[in-house]
Scaffold this motif. Structure first.
Motif, PDB file in Angstrom:
ATOM      1  N   GLY A 213      41.735  69.125  17.694  1.00 56.51           N
ATOM      2  CA  GLY A 213      41.608  70.074  18.786  1.00 56.51           C
ATOM      3  C   GLY A 213      40.646  69.544  19.838  1.00 56.51           C
ATOM      4  N   VAL A 214      41.087  69.515  21.095  1.00 54.38           N
ATOM      5  CA  VAL A 214      40.280  68.934  22.182  1.00 54.38           C
ATOM      6  C   VAL A 214      39.956  70.033  23.186  1.00 54.38           C
ATOM      7  CG1 VAL A 214      40.151  67.139  23.931  1.00 54.38           C
ATOM      8  CG2 VAL A 214      41.386  66.712  21.811  1.00 54.38           C
ATOM      9  N   TRP A 215      38.724  70.503  23.149  1.00 56.84           N
ATOM     10  CA  TRP A 215      38.292  71.708  23.858  1.00 56.84           C
ATOM     11  C   TRP A 215      38.400  71.570  25.375  1.00 56.84           C
ATOM     12  CZ3 TRP A 215      34.352  73.324  27.172  1.00 56.84           C
ATOM     13  CH2 TRP A 215      34.049  74.688  27.158  1.00 56.84           C
ATOM     14  N   ALA A 216      37.829  70.532  25.944  1.00 56.81           N
ATOM     15  CA  ALA A 216      37.742  70.439  27.409  1.00 56.81           C
ATOM     16  C   ALA A 216      39.000  69.884  28.056  1.00 56.81           C
ATOM     17  CB  ALA A 216      36.538  69.590  27.818  1.00 56.81           C
ATOM     18  N   ASP A 217      39.888  69.283  27.275  1.00 53.55           N
ATOM     19  CA  ASP A 217      41.145  68.778  27.829  1.00 53.55           C
ATOM     20  C   ASP A 217      42.322  69.669  27.486  1.00 53.55           C
ATOM     21  OD1 ASP A 217      40.447  66.641  29.389  1.00 53.55           O
ATOM     22  OD2 ASP A 217      40.445  65.211  27.750  1.00 53.55           O
ATOM     23  N   HIS A 218      42.033  70.847  26.904  1.00 58.63           N
ATOM     24  CA  HIS A 218      43.058  71.883  26.709  1.00 58.63           C
ATOM     25  C   HIS A 218      44.246  71.355  25.913  1.00 58.63           C
ATOM     26  CE1 HIS A 218      40.627  73.081  30.097  1.00 58.63           C
ATOM     27  NE2 HIS A 218      41.172  72.167  30.857  1.00 58.63           N
ATOM     28  N   ALA A 219      43.967  70.665  24.811  1.00 60.04           N
ATOM     29  CA  ALA A 219      45.056  69.997  24.099  1.00 60.04           C
ATOM     30  C   ALA A 219      44.795  69.947  22.600  1.00 60.04           C
ATOM     31  CB  ALA A 219      45.248  68.578  24.629  1.00 60.04           C
ATOM     32  N   ILE A 220      45.907  69.827  21.878  1.00 55.10           N
ATOM     33  CA  ILE A 220      45.867  69.400  20.492  1.00 55.10           C
ATOM     34  C   ILE A 220      46.465  67.996  20.472  1.00 55.10           C
ATOM     35  CG2 ILE A 220      46.666  69.809  18.134  1.00 55.10           C
ATOM     36  CD1 ILE A 220      44.832  71.982  19.030  1.00 55.10           C
ATOM     37  N   GLU A 221      45.684  67.025  20.058  1.00 55.69           N
ATOM     38  CA  GLU A 221      46.151  65.645  20.007  1.00 55.69           C
ATOM     39  C   GLU A 221      46.550  65.286  18.577  1.00 55.69           C
ATOM     40  OE1 GLU A 221      43.355  63.886  23.622  1.00 55.69           O
ATOM     41  OE2 GLU A 221      42.844  63.436  21.532  1.00 55.69           O
ATOM     42  N   TRP A 222      47.486  64.348  18.456  1.00 58.13           N
ATOM     43  CA  TRP A 222      47.780  63.844  17.121  1.00 58.13           C
ATOM     44  C   TRP A 222      47.837  62.329  17.145  1.00 58.13           C
ATOM     45  CZ3 TRP A 222      52.581  61.840  14.966  1.00 58.13           C
ATOM     46  CH2 TRP A 222      53.626  61.743  15.880  1.00 58.13           C
TER      47      TRP A 222
ATOM     48  N   TRP B   9      43.044  58.476  34.244  1.00 61.49           N
ATOM     49  CA  TRP B   9      43.662  59.804  34.297  1.00 61.49           C
ATOM     50  C   TRP B   9      44.165  60.063  35.710  1.00 61.49           C
ATOM     51  CZ3 TRP B   9      43.550  64.173  30.718  1.00 61.49           C
ATOM     52  CH2 TRP B   9      43.194  63.787  29.432  1.00 61.49           C
ATOM     53  N   LEU B  10      45.273  60.783  35.771  1.00 64.17           N
ATOM     54  CA  LEU B  10      45.828  61.244  37.041  1.00 64.17           C
ATOM     55  C   LEU B  10      45.512  62.728  37.173  1.00 64.17           C
ATOM     56  CD1 LEU B  10      49.336  59.570  36.708  1.00 64.17           C
ATOM     57  CD2 LEU B  10      47.381  58.704  37.996  1.00 64.17           C
ATOM     58  N   ILE B  11      44.967  63.116  38.294  1.00 68.32           N
ATOM     59  CA  ILE B  11      44.575  64.509  38.504  1.00 68.32           C
ATOM     60  C   ILE B  11      45.231  65.006  39.777  1.00 68.32           C
ATOM     61  CG2 ILE B  11      42.654  66.131  38.608  1.00 68.32           C
ATOM     62  CD1 ILE B  11      41.802  62.541  37.899  1.00 68.32           C
ATOM     63  N   ARG B  12      46.009  66.071  39.660  1.00 67.32           N
ATOM     64  CA  ARG B  12      46.605  66.676  40.841  1.00 67.32           C
ATOM     65  C   ARG B  12      45.817  67.926  41.182  1.00 67.32           C
ATOM     66  NH1 ARG B  12      51.362  68.414  39.210  1.00 67.32           N
ATOM     67  NH2 ARG B  12      50.693  70.569  39.107  1.00 67.32           N
ATOM     68  N   THR B  13      45.374  68.007  42.439  1.00 65.96           N
ATOM     69  CA  THR B  13      44.588  69.155  42.886  1.00 65.96           C
ATOM     70  C   THR B  13      45.468  70.129  43.657  1.00 65.96           C
ATOM     71  OG1 THR B  13      43.895  67.790  44.774  1.00 65.96           O
ATOM     72  CG2 THR B  13      42.376  67.969  42.929  1.00 65.96           C
TER      73      THR B  13
ATOM     74  N   GLU C 140      40.086  73.706  41.366  1.00 65.37           N
ATOM     75  CA  GLU C 140      40.924  72.945  42.287  1.00 65.37           C
ATOM     76  C   GLU C 140      41.945  72.066  41.570  1.00 65.37           C
ATOM     77  OE1 GLU C 140      38.041  70.723  44.421  1.00 65.37           O
ATOM     78  OE2 GLU C 140      37.419  72.383  45.707  1.00 65.37           O
ATOM     79  N   ILE C 141      41.868  72.003  40.244  1.00 68.83           N
ATOM     80  CA  ILE C 141      42.733  71.109  39.476  1.00 68.83           C
ATOM     81  C   ILE C 141      43.940  71.875  38.959  1.00 68.83           C
ATOM     82  CG2 ILE C 141      42.894  69.652  37.424  1.00 68.83           C
ATOM     83  CD1 ILE C 141      39.905  69.070  37.761  1.00 68.83           C
ATOM     84  N   GLU C 142      45.123  71.405  39.330  1.00 73.79           N
ATOM     85  CA  GLU C 142      46.341  72.014  38.800  1.00 73.79           C
ATOM     86  C   GLU C 142      46.748  71.377  37.485  1.00 73.79           C
ATOM     87  OE1 GLU C 142      49.605  72.146  41.499  1.00 73.79           O
ATOM     88  OE2 GLU C 142      48.811  73.890  42.554  1.00 73.79           O
ATOM     89  N   GLU C 143      46.604  70.060  37.395  1.00 73.61           N
ATOM     90  CA  GLU C 143      46.967  69.373  36.153  1.00 73.61           C
ATOM     91  C   GLU C 143      46.268  68.031  36.110  1.00 73.61           C
ATOM     92  OE1 GLU C 143      50.836  68.000  33.489  1.00 73.61           O
ATOM     93  OE2 GLU C 143      51.137  68.830  35.495  1.00 73.61           O
ATOM     94  N   HIS C 144      45.945  67.599  34.909  1.00 71.22           N
ATOM     95  CA  HIS C 144      45.460  66.236  34.734  1.00 71.22           C
ATOM     96  C   HIS C 144      46.044  65.680  33.444  1.00 71.22           C
ATOM     97  CE1 HIS C 144      41.654  67.999  32.538  1.00 71.22           C
ATOM     98  NE2 HIS C 144      42.756  68.244  31.905  1.00 71.22           N
ATOM     99  N   ARG C 145      46.273  64.383  33.453  1.00 67.09           N
ATOM    100  CA  ARG C 145      46.864  63.739  32.288  1.00 67.09           C
ATOM    101  C   ARG C 145      46.530  62.257  32.303  1.00 67.09           C
ATOM    102  NH1 ARG C 145      53.232  64.181  33.017  1.00 67.09           N
ATOM    103  NH2 ARG C 145      52.668  66.379  33.089  1.00 67.09           N
ATOM    104  N   GLU C 146      46.640  61.661  31.123  1.00 66.33           N
ATOM    105  CA  GLU C 146      46.412  60.226  31.022  1.00 66.33           C
ATOM    106  C   GLU C 146      47.540  59.449  31.692  1.00 66.33           C
ATOM    107  OE1 GLU C 146      44.055  58.832  27.182  1.00 66.33           O
ATOM    108  OE2 GLU C 146      45.838  59.972  26.685  1.00 66.33           O
TER     109      GLU C 146
END
Length: 967
Positions: A313-322, A882-886, A920-926
């Motif tokens: 569980g990844v708290w600040a990146d809003h994800a469950i990673e495997w 990381w790519l971040i769309r604002t 201001e962040i709509e989405e961010h991803r690796e």
């Protein structure tokens, strides 16, 4: 400039990857596997601000609900934390009621069930057992088995990370505790004390006895998991200013590099996140920001690709990673891939995760970014979609032992162990079942029996298993079970994990050649195990002096760890290391002095200022050590005042002066230009001074560089650096640069040509350039680039062999390669990479790659070419962009620095930090595309490429600057 253009095109290209469906805020997280689904199991007001979660064997869901973590003054919730049992009484898949199992705790962190069904709880200061003998959903009592005595009171950097191995032993973590002194005590009185050394992991029995420290060097081991083979993995929940957070493969006695005494940034020269400090181990992967709970999935219901995977569980990146994982026989630590299982919106804050008996997952969700209590909370359930489920089958007992479900295997194995016939079946599974995890479960079960109940051929079969062709984790389990009875004939031919285990645990059986092989290995786990073996006093007395000739750093480290030296003997070893030419040995000695504040060794430490081959890390570490000895606050960098004071000392060595200048430039300390030019003309440390001048932040350097470049009395190497520095002013210095083409020195002509691409040239200049090509035929490509901005055709980037043939075996010029590395127009490596501290840390440090290059031997040139030609093929976790769309539609690209709170910070390709508000962040991803642009080699001539490779290869021969570069 062209790097920025590349990133801009990358942003335009990746804009399409953010699909319209993702622009809307999702009400629930999305599972990235169509075979699975996610449903909300519970939410406020039924449960608020949940942290830990555990699921009983009968399917009851237990949640730890926080009411004390940064509790606001007007908070109207219960006075203490509570353990809740959530009930789904109508069977609709959603909890509809709760029972308070226990309440009244402070700073509750984690829950876990022992294999016998007893619930365990970690609070910040203690670990408890909460038995419920009559299963009435009320704890019978609260039994404290582990107690932390400390003034530290930050809510979530104390005890946490509960996990049990198949033998029922408890593993847990202790965070950095703000560096406060502490005593950690088990129920039998056994204790550990410390303060400032960073986080650690521990193991004890189910009642808190026989407490042992299993690893150290963490920031905060927030979550731990143990698989069926007894392999331990953990999440390290903060990277300071040196991301990413870490996924760690825990090897007992391992040190993972962080110590609170050296600050919270992670940038201090005496700490590391990546295992590049002697005596430390690296992470196996980076994780998203703020990883919390972790499990080794062996639930059996998910698709087989998840078997054995780590789920986080990844708290600040809003994800469950495997993380699918596998063992590489040629590498001691696990190999993993990082993937996303679940992604949510900004109000998805997963904390803990638990595997249910049916193989589904439950995890808690803090919901909001606020650390303070806020009255929100959710529990999510991830399970196989109903349409994908296989029909239930009745299976025989022996088949159940081969189940993909660890819970089923362990339950059946325990029952089978009660009878002689059952024990024989277990032994049969150990000897030859096709299911490695089932063999591990059967073996653990038999290990737990009385020795008289074990088979008579126990040692022979387990020896054959350890040395056979079974998966590495199973072989390690067999070898560890045998302990001193395991005596392999050829340990150096074993898979690295097994070799490391044998080195560590059979130290007195190790010969000098085997120890030397471990110390010389490029595998960090083998080096660590060899040091642990050498730390045995008997082994040290036998082999220490002989090994010190080639591995002084390791001998000094081993001496510190286990030899119980007298003060005089300690002083002799430290002094020997400080006076050696072994950069790693010096660093070990400096850290020893700093860690233990050995003030009596300050005179020996000060002699380093006068060493002609002082390396960059030792220079910085020296400052930190002096701060420790003087009782000052530790900082990552010397202050401007300290640097200027040091530079005023005429007696320091050229190497020391070089680093002082370069640190000053890097930290924005503008040294007087006239001081630098005076130093250049004095002849003492002229190269160091001209490099500092070339990288000076003030535009006034232009005039001084022009004067140095024109001064024929100065060495050619010094003038070449000045010409390189003028490339930033090429538009205004065309006439001067063209005039340098008449120089009798090829190196100066080549540097002048490198400054000209992109500059508008007139007809007269064209004639001069063509005349230069005739005069220096080997510079014809450089002339063509200056005239047209283009070079000849090159092989495609995926044809490394063609590039290797083009470069050939010819050796380049190291000095020219160094100038290319830091050139502002050609190669431009220094814009993103550092060598011995020079350059920027956007990409990997070339110095840190020296061990890898040494190990590659004759293959190093092929490897270097591949890295430059295909930069996205192999990216280290800390350098994954990381790519971040604002919300304004812009795409930003950078390396993550911090993602907590209301903003996210990233490091841009220019080495400058930028901050974006969460709102201001709509989405961010690796991104799977490296910040390093492709086509880099197309800007260089073949000769220049040879020079650059020669410079990079020189790092494989030494970790200090080569003799010609004492600037």
């Amino acid at each position: 400039m062209w790097i920025r253009c590349h990133l801009g095109m990358l942003g335009l290209f990746t804009l399409a990857t953010f699909s319209p469906a993702n622009r809307a805020t999702a009400e629930k997280p999305v599972v990235h596997d169509r075979a699975l689904e996610i449903v909300e199991y519970a939410s406020e007001p039924l449960v608020v601000t949940p942290t830990g979660i555990a699921v009983a064997r009968d399917g009851r869901v237990f949640v730890l609900e926080s009411h004390t973590h940064f509790r606001p003054e007007d908070y109207d919730g219960p006075p203490g934390d509570r353990v809740l049992v959530l009930h789904d009484r109508d069977g609709d898949g959603r909890a509809d009621s709760k029972t308070v199992f226990h309440e009244g705790l402070r700073y509750g962190m984690d829950l876990a069930f022992h294999p016998d069904g007893t619930l365990y709880l970690a609070s910040r200061w203690a670990i408890y057992r909460l038995p419920d003998a009559n299963r009435d959903n009320r704890a019978d009592r609260l039994e404290r088995i582990i107690f932390l005595q400390t003034p530290g009171d930050y809510p979530h950097n104390g005890l946490s990370g509960l996990a049990f191995d198949p033998a029922g032993r408890l593993y847990f973590g202790l965070g950095e505790n703000l560096g406060e002194p502490y005593v950690l005590q088990g129920s039998d009185g056994r204790s550990f004390s410390g303060g400032g050394e960073g986080g650690s992991t521990y193991r004890c029995d189910a009642l808190g006895r026989n407490l042992q420290r299993t690893s150290t060097g963490w920031w905060n081991p927030f979550g731990l998991a143990v698989d069926s083979f007894g392999r331990v993995f953990g999440t390290d929940n903060d990277p300071g200013s040196s991301p990413p957070c870490r996924l760690i493969d825990v090897f007992e006695t391992g040190n993972y590099g962080y110590e609170y005494r050296y600050g919270r940034t992670g940038l201090n020269p005496l700490v590391t996140w990546t295992g590049d400090l002697p005596g430390t181990l690296p992470m196996v992967s980076g994780t998203g920001e703020a990883p919390c709970g972790i499990v080794a999935y062996e639930g059996g219901s998910f698709p087989k690709q998840y078997d054995g995977a780590l789920i986080v569980g990844v708290w600040a990146d809003h994800a469950i990673e495997w993380y699918p994982r596998h063992d590489d026989p040629g590498f001691g630590l696990a190999r993993v891939d990082r993937r996303i299982l679940v992604r949510g919106d900004n109000d998805f804050r997963p904390v803990d995760v638990a595997v249910a008996p049916d193989g589904s997952l439950y995890f808690t969700d803090w919901v909001l970014a606020s650390y303070a209590l806020h009255g929100r909370g959710r529990v999510w359930h991830v399970k196989v979609r109903s349409s994908r489920k296989s029909p239930a089958e009745d299976v025989a007992e022996s088949d159940a032992l081969l189940s993909r479900s660890r819970d089923i295997r362990e339950r059946v194995a325990k029952e089978m162990a009660q009878t002689p016939g059952g024990r024989e079946k277990l032994w049969k599974v150990v000897r030859g079942a096709d299911h490695p995890a089932a063999r591990a479960t059967a073996l653990w079960t038999l290990v737990g029996l009385e020795p008289s109940q074990r088979p008579t051929n126990w040692v022979a079969v387990l020896t054959a298993l350890a040395e056979g062709d079974a998966p590495v984790s199973l072989r390690v389990l067999a070898a560890g079970t045998l302990g001193s009875d395991w005596k392999p004939l050829k340990p150096r031919r074993l898979p690295h994990r097994l070799f490391a285990l044998w080195l560590r645990d059979h130290a007195r059986e190790v010969d000098r050649e085997t120890l030397a092989a471990g110390l010389a290995s490029d595998d960090p786990l083998l080096r660590h195990a060899a040091i642990e073996a050498l730390a045995d006093p008997c082994v040290g007395r036998r082999w220490g002096e002989a090994l010190a000739r080639d591995h002084l750093w390791a001998v000094v480290l081993a001496a510190r760890r286990g030899w119980r030296l007298s003060p005089d003997a300690r002083r002799r070893w430290i002094t020997r290391a400080l006076r050696s030419h072994d950069a790693a040995a010096r660093l070990v000695a400096i850290k020893w002095i700093a860690d233990e504040r050995l003030r009596e060794l300050k005179p020996e430490l000060e002699t380093l200022w006068y060493s002609d081959d002082l390396d960059y890390r030792a220079f910085r570490a020296h400052w930190v050590c002096r701060q420790r000895l003087q009782g000052e606050e530790v900082t990552d960098w010397p202050s401007p005042a300290d640097l200027k004071k040091l530079l005023a000392n005429d007696q320091i060595s050229p190497a020391t002066r070089r680093w002082a200048w370069e640190v000053a430039v890097r930290r924005g300390v503008a040294l007087p230009i006239d001081q630098l030019t005076t130093q250049i003309r004095s002849g003492t440390s002229a190269l160091a001074a001209v490099w500092a001048l070339a990288e000076h932040p003030l535009p006034e350097r232009r005039k001084a560089l022009r004067q140095v470049a024109a001064d024929e009395k100065l060495p050619v190497a010094v003038r070449c650096v000045a010409v390189m520095g003028l490339a930033d002013f090429a538009e205004s210095e065309v006439a001067f640069l063209i005039g340098l083409l008449d120089s009798p020195h090829r190196a100066i002509v080549a540097e002048a040509l490198r400054a000209l691409p992109g500059v508008e040239l007139d007809a007269d200049t064209h004639r001069v350039l063509k005349r230069t090509a005739k005069r220096w035929p080997d510079l014809e490509e450089s002339v063509q680039r200056a005239l047209t901005g283009k070079l000849g055709s090159r092989p495609p980037a995926d044809d490394v062999e063609a590039w290797l043939a083009l470069v050939g075996e010819e050796s380049g010029n190291i000095e020219a390669g160094e100038r290319l590395f830091f050139h502002p127009k050609i190669a431009t490596c220094g814009k993103c990479h550092a060598v011995l501290g020079r350059g920027k840390q956007v990409g990997p440090s070339m110095s840190a790659m020296s061990a890898r290059l040494r190990a590659l031997g004759t293959q190093r040139r092929r490897w270097l070419l591949k890295q430059m030609l295909q930069p996205s093929a192999e990216m280290a976790p800390q350098y994954t962009p990381w790519l971040i769309r604002t919300t304004d539609g812009q795409i930003h690209t950078g390396l993550p620095l911090r993602k907590g709170g209301g903003a996210e910070a990233y490091l841009g390709s220019d080495g400058i930090e930028f901050v974006l508000k969460k709102s201001e962040i709509e989405e961010h991803r690796e991104s799977r595309t490296s910040l390093m642009p492709e086509g880099l080699l197309a800007t260089m001539t073949i000769g220049e490429l040879r020079d650059l490779i020669a410079y990079l290869e020189s790092a494989a021969k030494s970790d200090k600057p080569h003799e010609s570069s004492h600037r």
